[in-house]
Design an enzyme around this catalytic site. Sequence first.
Site, PDB file in Angstrom:
ATOM      1  N   THR A  15      30.661  23.673  78.724  1.00 44.46           N
ATOM      2  CA  THR A  15      31.742  24.036  77.792  1.00 44.46           C
ATOM      3  C   THR A  15      32.708  22.859  77.660  1.00 44.46           C
ATOM      4  OG1 THR A  15      31.518  26.364  78.342  1.00 44.46           O
ATOM      5  CG2 THR A  15      33.622  25.684  77.382  1.00 44.46           C
ATOM      6  N   ASN A  46      19.985  29.929  73.496  1.00 44.12           N
ATOM      7  CA  ASN A  46      20.096  30.654  74.763  1.00 44.12           C
ATOM      8  C   ASN A  46      19.760  32.135  74.648  1.00 44.12           C
ATOM      9  OD1 ASN A  46      22.678  30.132  73.280  1.00 44.12           O
ATOM     10  ND2 ASN A  46      23.402  31.771  74.591  1.00 44.12           N
ATOM     11  N   GLN A  53      20.033  24.609  77.694  1.00 51.60           N
ATOM     12  CA  GLN A  53      18.883  25.474  78.011  1.00 51.60           C
ATOM     13  C   GLN A  53      17.551  24.722  77.994  1.00 51.60           C
ATOM     14  OE1 GLN A  53      19.080  28.477  79.219  1.00 51.60           O
ATOM     15  NE2 GLN A  53      21.174  29.085  78.718  1.00 51.60           N
ATOM     16  N   SER A  86      24.589  21.271  81.825  1.00 56.44           N
ATOM     17  CA  SER A  86      25.315  22.132  82.755  1.00 56.44           C
ATOM     18  C   SER A  86      24.584  22.202  84.087  1.00 56.44           C
ATOM     19  CB  SER A  86      25.430  23.533  82.144  1.00 56.44           C
ATOM     20  OG  SER A  86      25.993  24.427  83.075  1.00 56.44           O
ATOM     21  N   HIS A 128      24.853  24.757  86.490  1.00 57.04           N
ATOM     22  CA  HIS A 128      24.431  26.051  87.047  1.00 57.04           C
ATOM     23  C   HIS A 128      23.219  26.662  86.348  1.00 57.04           C
ATOM     24  CE1 HIS A 128      26.423  29.040  84.197  1.00 57.04           C
ATOM     25  NE2 HIS A 128      27.020  27.928  83.835  1.00 57.04           N
ATOM     26  N   THR A 180      40.606  14.203  89.941  1.00 53.69           N
ATOM     27  CA  THR A 180      39.651  13.857  91.005  1.00 53.69           C
ATOM     28  C   THR A 180      38.326  14.580  90.775  1.00 53.69           C
ATOM     29  OG1 THR A 180      41.531  13.618  92.468  1.00 53.69           O
ATOM     30  CG2 THR A 180      39.352  13.772  93.513  1.00 53.69           C
ATOM     31  N   CYS A 188      26.948  39.036  74.406  1.00 53.28           N
ATOM     32  CA  CYS A 188      28.170  39.701  73.969  1.00 53.28           C
ATOM     33  C   CYS A 188      29.363  39.067  74.640  1.00 53.28           C
ATOM     34  CB  CYS A 188      28.150  41.160  74.382  1.00 53.28           C
ATOM     35  SG  CYS A 188      26.999  42.115  73.426  1.00 53.28           S
TER      36      CYS A 188
HETATM   37  N1  PLP Z   1      25.505  26.050  76.003  1.00 53.81           N
HETATM   38  C1  PLP Z   1      24.513  26.929  76.193  1.00 53.81           C
HETATM   39  C2  PLP Z   1      23.321  26.913  75.283  1.00 53.81           C
HETATM   40  C3  PLP Z   1      24.589  27.867  77.226  1.00 53.81           C
HETATM   41  O1  PLP Z   1      23.603  28.750  77.405  1.00 53.81           O
HETATM   42  C4  PLP Z   1      25.740  27.858  78.054  1.00 53.81           C
HETATM   43  C5  PLP Z   1      25.914  28.861  79.128  1.00 53.81           C
HETATM   44  O2  PLP Z   1      25.793  30.056  78.908  1.00 53.81           O
HETATM   45  C6  PLP Z   1      26.743  26.909  77.821  1.00 53.81           C
HETATM   46  C7  PLP Z   1      26.593  26.027  76.783  1.00 53.81           C
HETATM   47  C8  PLP Z   1      27.991  26.846  78.652  1.00 53.81           C
HETATM   48  O3  PLP Z   1      27.745  26.216  79.881  1.00 53.81           O
HETATM   49  P1  PLP Z   1      28.824  26.208  81.050  1.00 53.81           P
HETATM   50  O4  PLP Z   1      28.792  27.574  81.672  1.00 53.81           O
HETATM   51  O5  PLP Z   1      28.360  25.130  81.997  1.00 53.81           O
HETATM   52  O6  PLP Z   1      30.150  25.882  80.458  1.00 53.81           O
END
Ligand code: PLP
Length: 378
Positions: A71, A150, A180, A200, A202, A238, A324
């Site tokens: 994000t 996603n 993704q 990302s 996670h 940091t 959602c």
């Molecule tokens: N972009 C896509 C396609 C995602 O699936 C997600 C997470 O759901 C994000 C961006 C956001 O990632 P983050 O949680 O690292 O901000």
Amino acid sequence: MEIYFDNAATTRPCAEAVAAITKTLTETYGNPSSLHGVGLAAQLVMDDARKTIAGAIGASSEEILFTSGATESSATALIGIARTYGRHNRRIITTTVEHASVRETCNHLEEEGFEVVRIRPREDGKFDPADFVSAVNDKACLLTMMLVNNETGTILPVAQVFRAVKRINPKIITHCDAVQGFLKLPLRVSELQADLISLSGHKIYAAKGVGALYIRKGVRIRPLLFGGKQEKGLRPGTESVPLIAGMGAAVKTFQPTITERSKAVSELKAHLLERLTSLDEITVHSPADALPYIVNFSVAGIRSEIMLHFLEERGISVSSGSACSKGAASGVLGEFGVKPALVDSALRISFCHENTKEELDILTESIRIGQNTLLRSK
Ligand code: PLP
């Protein structure tokens, strides 16, 4: 029993990432900006992770910026580019199926006076590069397009589109939300023709709260935050060295196995589709050529949340198919041509390589029981 089929939402951190995070937290706790040895040790941990992540996408270390997640990466990219290149060139081109992080940032820029052109998939659910080419003019400063959706796993023709628009307007900056697709598809910056790429941690078996932004050498970008000189002053504050180390460890672990994991997951997808066809009232929304990690389908007549909770009571975690936010569906499934009646009953299954066919048998059997009980009790 816990069966986890929501890996597109987040993944369980792998042992290598957890070990790297713990080791860094306990042993390499220095501030990478400090000039003493303790600080230098932390700097070296970060350098190693940066090199690994850069290598995984064919970039160089200097082109990787660490952030708190995709994000932030996308906001930094889009707002940063708009502020740097958008004074006179006010057109931004995007798609109607982006993740909220890109969609809402584009909405924000629109409120600030940018003209946002949103390209829709054609009736067959596919994007036509010609639609992007027609949207490009010499006033376009930015094109942002995701690699893998996603919600459905649809793979977008990013390289084709970026190449085509750069032919019309070589100055346009291209950004790709590759969250993704990273470590699921081979990803090379040279092939993608992207100037900026959001990643990302996670979603790739590392921790929440860490991400990266690839910024092609030569692309200038104004920062969103102001302060210290960390990350070349583009992302002051940091750095989260432990989480960065964890992301590096996850990339090191999974980059070499993209092909074999993809093969294993394709078999899982085939198994799921075969089981689903033995049930009534199922409509699969993910296209046949989607990324195999995500399967979106509807169980007609049963609302997503109802089935989701029914499965949850049996220890199975899935997601409602139309992501959602506080009860409001994103509208992405509709953009891909899913009928409104089916959007409400959509489920998203998203795999990791550790899922098994036995788990899928339990899932599909549970859906069958759910159909019998929930439809009858209506
Ligand atoms: N972009 C896509 C396609 C995602 O699936 C997600 C997470 O759901 C994000 C961006 C956001 O990632 P983050 O949680 O690292 O901000």
